[in-house]
Design a protein around this motif. Structure first.
Motif, PDB file in Angstrom:
ATOM      1  N   UNK A   1      -5.813  24.490  45.274  1.00  0.00           N
ATOM      2  CA  UNK A   1      -6.587  25.315  44.299  1.00  0.00           C
ATOM      3  C   UNK A   1      -7.431  25.944  45.077  1.00  0.00           C
ATOM      4  N   UNK A   2      -7.648  27.446  44.824  1.00  0.00           N
ATOM      5  CA  UNK A   2      -8.568  28.139  45.588  1.00  0.00           C
ATOM      6  C   UNK A   2     -10.051  27.924  45.447  1.00  0.00           C
ATOM      7  N   UNK A   3     -10.455  27.178  44.416  1.00  0.00           N
ATOM      8  CA  UNK A   3     -11.754  26.668  44.067  1.00  0.00           C
ATOM      9  C   UNK A   3     -11.980  25.376  44.863  1.00  0.00           C
ATOM     10  N   UNK A   4     -11.109  24.671  45.312  1.00  0.00           N
ATOM     11  CA  UNK A   4     -11.429  23.494  46.126  1.00  0.00           C
ATOM     12  C   UNK A   4     -12.513  24.009  47.459  1.00  0.00           C
TER      13      UNK A   4
ATOM     14  N   UNK B   1     -16.008  27.503  48.210  1.00  0.00           N
ATOM     15  CA  UNK B   1     -14.626  27.503  47.683  1.00  0.00           C
ATOM     16  C   UNK B   1     -13.810  28.333  48.859  1.00  0.00           C
ATOM     17  N   UNK B   2     -12.575  27.598  48.750  1.00  0.00           N
ATOM     18  CA  UNK B   2     -11.408  28.490  49.915  1.00  0.00           C
ATOM     19  C   UNK B   2     -11.387  29.968  49.747  1.00  0.00           C
ATOM     20  N   UNK B   3     -11.383  30.445  48.254  1.00  0.00           N
ATOM     21  CA  UNK B   3     -11.411  31.840  48.400  1.00  0.00           C
ATOM     22  C   UNK B   3     -12.467  32.644  48.813  1.00  0.00           C
ATOM     23  N   UNK B   4     -13.663  31.986  49.427  1.00  0.00           N
ATOM     24  CA  UNK B   4     -14.702  32.578  50.153  1.00  0.00           C
ATOM     25  C   UNK B   4     -14.551  32.861  51.584  1.00  0.00           C
ATOM     26  N   UNK B   5     -13.283  32.019  52.044  1.00  0.00           N
ATOM     27  CA  UNK B   5     -13.168  31.971  53.609  1.00  0.00           C
ATOM     28  C   UNK B   5     -12.350  33.384  53.967  1.00  0.00           C
ATOM     29  N   UNK B   6     -11.971  33.995  53.035  1.00  0.00           N
ATOM     30  CA  UNK B   6     -11.030  35.321  53.338  1.00  0.00           C
ATOM     31  C   UNK B   6     -12.194  36.404  53.193  1.00  0.00           C
ATOM     32  N   UNK B   7     -12.252  37.131  54.405  1.00  0.00           N
ATOM     33  CA  UNK B   7     -13.185  38.380  54.501  1.00  0.00           C
ATOM     34  C   UNK B   7     -12.144  39.367  54.781  1.00  0.00           C
ATOM     35  N   UNK B   8     -13.058  40.633  54.875  1.00  0.00           N
ATOM     36  CA  UNK B   8     -12.575  41.927  55.534  1.00  0.00           C
ATOM     37  C   UNK B   8     -12.039  41.795  56.942  1.00  0.00           C
ATOM     38  N   UNK B   9     -12.483  40.802  57.682  1.00  0.00           N
ATOM     39  CA  UNK B   9     -12.171  40.468  59.145  1.00  0.00           C
ATOM     40  C   UNK B   9     -11.222  39.325  59.370  1.00  0.00           C
TER      41      UNK B   9
ATOM     42  N   UNK C   1      -1.957  33.372  51.646  1.00  0.00           N
ATOM     43  CA  UNK C   1      -1.056  34.563  51.523  1.00  0.00           C
ATOM     44  C   UNK C   1      -1.822  35.708  50.810  1.00  0.00           C
ATOM     45  N   UNK C   2      -1.709  36.910  51.250  1.00  0.00           N
ATOM     46  CA  UNK C   2      -2.148  37.970  50.547  1.00  0.00           C
ATOM     47  C   UNK C   2      -1.179  39.217  50.938  1.00  0.00           C
TER      48      UNK C   2
ATOM     49  N   UNK D   1      -6.456  40.594  46.743  1.00  0.00           N
ATOM     50  CA  UNK D   1      -7.041  39.300  46.855  1.00  0.00           C
ATOM     51  C   UNK D   1      -5.751  38.338  47.277  1.00  0.00           C
ATOM     52  N   UNK D   2      -6.079  37.142  47.788  1.00  0.00           N
ATOM     53  CA  UNK D   2      -4.976  36.205  48.173  1.00  0.00           C
ATOM     54  C   UNK D   2      -4.550  35.861  46.916  1.00  0.00           C
ATOM     55  N   UNK D   3      -3.162  35.617  47.069  1.00  0.00           N
ATOM     56  CA  UNK D   3      -2.109  34.809  46.053  1.00  0.00           C
ATOM     57  C   UNK D   3      -1.670  33.520  46.059  1.00  0.00           C
ATOM     58  N   UNK D   4      -1.923  32.984  47.309  1.00  0.00           N
ATOM     59  CA  UNK D   4      -1.432  31.635  47.519  1.00  0.00           C
ATOM     60  C   UNK D   4      -2.429  30.851  48.619  1.00  0.00           C
TER      61      UNK D   4
END
Length: 371
Positions: free
Chosen positions: A197-200, A231-239, A297-298, A304-307
């Motif tokens: 879950x991306x909220x982990x 949350x895992x989704x915050x680890x993905x940034x523009x960089x 995966x994006x 935004x990421x899908x997986x």
């Protein structure tokens, strides 16, 4: 099977599963078979005391020898049911309908490669309401030693049921979100790539706990991290650096997307508790949460990421391998579709514990590795 009559009616039942026909329940199969006998087939499936576990072990050995699986896929399949007498039936989430409904749920393990797959093991999930309903249990023939067990614990038991070499284990987020399940696999030396879950929540790989100063009477303060988990989704940034990966040729062309690999430290109460146990308990723990590999995966056209997938494999594992293993979970959908439509996996009309296990074993026996 030790008895001649068991072998005879077993062979007859298998032919019934393979013949054309809309329904693969006992009555229509008996009517289609030239030597069919409804009463004999009913007795063979629902009452005959033959053991299904050794049959499945032999099937698994033969099928794995044929396809040499790269992954074992853990999942569950549901069977909508009317009434309350069929073993394990309860109002719960039914994947076949996409909503809560009256159904049975069976946990399964399948062997898979990019080009072939087949089922290996099954176990019926017994909902909590069945644990103390002695009258329903007796009517359905549920063994006394069988109680309510979570799906993740059932899956762990199925994975350990064989002496076969266990490859990489993959599963959807229904299993991957359980930190307990992932840790149990690690303790047994089994690698995994599981959707999460991306909220982990997790922490950065370079995060280090500090030891607060002792402030007076009482036990020493335990090490802790200064920053809160994210949350895992915050680890993905523009960089974040993404790499384009192709993992297979699909019916509509090449399957390609962009993936990133990061190292994170899964956090939260369950992750902290499971990290403390190997250290000898809370008082002996150094506070360091273990590193794990996060695959994200994006697609290029997605905002935004899908997986998200978590793995205990090292972060320098080839991205193409991580992606291929993660995506092999799709093969279980092909298995379920073929087992239901072609072999009548969901056509069984019996109500007993033994009958359900006998039926899924015989369906598995008629399975050919799907390519």
């Amino acid at each position: 099977m030790p008895r001649k009559d068991q072998r005879r009616w077993g062979e007859c039942y298998l032919r019934g599963l393979m013949l054309d026909g809309r329904r693969k329940s006992i009555q229509p199969m008996a009517e289609r078979l030239p030597d069919g006998n409804m009463q004999a087939l009913q007795q063979f499936v629902n009452q005959s005391p033959w053991e299904w576990e050794p049959v499945r072990r032999r099937i698994a050995e033969r099928l794995c020898g044929v396809i040499t699986p790269e992954v074992w896929v853990v999942d569950d399949v549901s069977f909508p049911k009317c009434g309350t007498a069929s073993v394990g039936v309860a109002r719960q989430y039914c994947g076949a309908l996409g909503e809560r409904a009256n159904c049975q749920v069976v946990v399964s393990v399948h062997a898979a490669t990019d080009t072939a797959s087949c089922p290996l093991e099954w176990e019926l999930f017994l909902p909590e309401e069945w644990a103390s309903d002695h009258q329903r249990r007796r009517r359905a023939g549920v063994p006394d030693e069988v109680g309510h067990v979570s799906k993740t614990r059932l899956a762990l038991g199925l994975l350990a049921a064989h002496d076969l070499a266990v490859p990489v284990i993959v599963a959807d987020a229904g299993y991957g979100r359980s930190v307990w399940f992932r840790t149990a696999l690690e303790e047994r030396g089994w690698s995994y790539v599981m959707a999460v879950d991306p909220m982990e929540v997790a922490r950065l790989a370079d995060a280090k706990p500090h030891q607060p100063a002792y402030s007076g009477p009482g036990p020493p303060t335990l090490p802790r991290y200064r920053e809160a988990p994210r949350s895992l989704r915050t680890f993905i940034t523009a960089d974040t650096s993404f790499e384009e990966v192709t993992w297979r040729q699909g019916g509509k062309g090449t399957m390609t997307s962009r993936f990133a690999v990061l190292e994170v430290r899964p956090s939260g109460k369950e992750a902290t508790r499971t990290a403390q146990e190997p250290a000898g308990g809370r008082g002996s723990w150094d506070g360091v949460l273990p590193l794990r590999t996060l695959l994200v995966e994006q697609p290029r056209d997605a905002g935004e990421p899908t997986g998200y997938w978590m793995s205990d494999l090292p972060a320098d594992t080839a991205v193409a391998d991580l992606v291929r293993w993660a995506k092999m979970r799709r093969r279980i959908e092909h298995d379920y579709r073929e087992l239901k439509h072609g072999l009548g996996l969901d056509h069984f009309e019996g109500r007993t514990w033994r009958g359900r296990h006998h039926h899924v074993t015989l369906v598995t026996r008629r399975t050919r590795p799907r390519t």
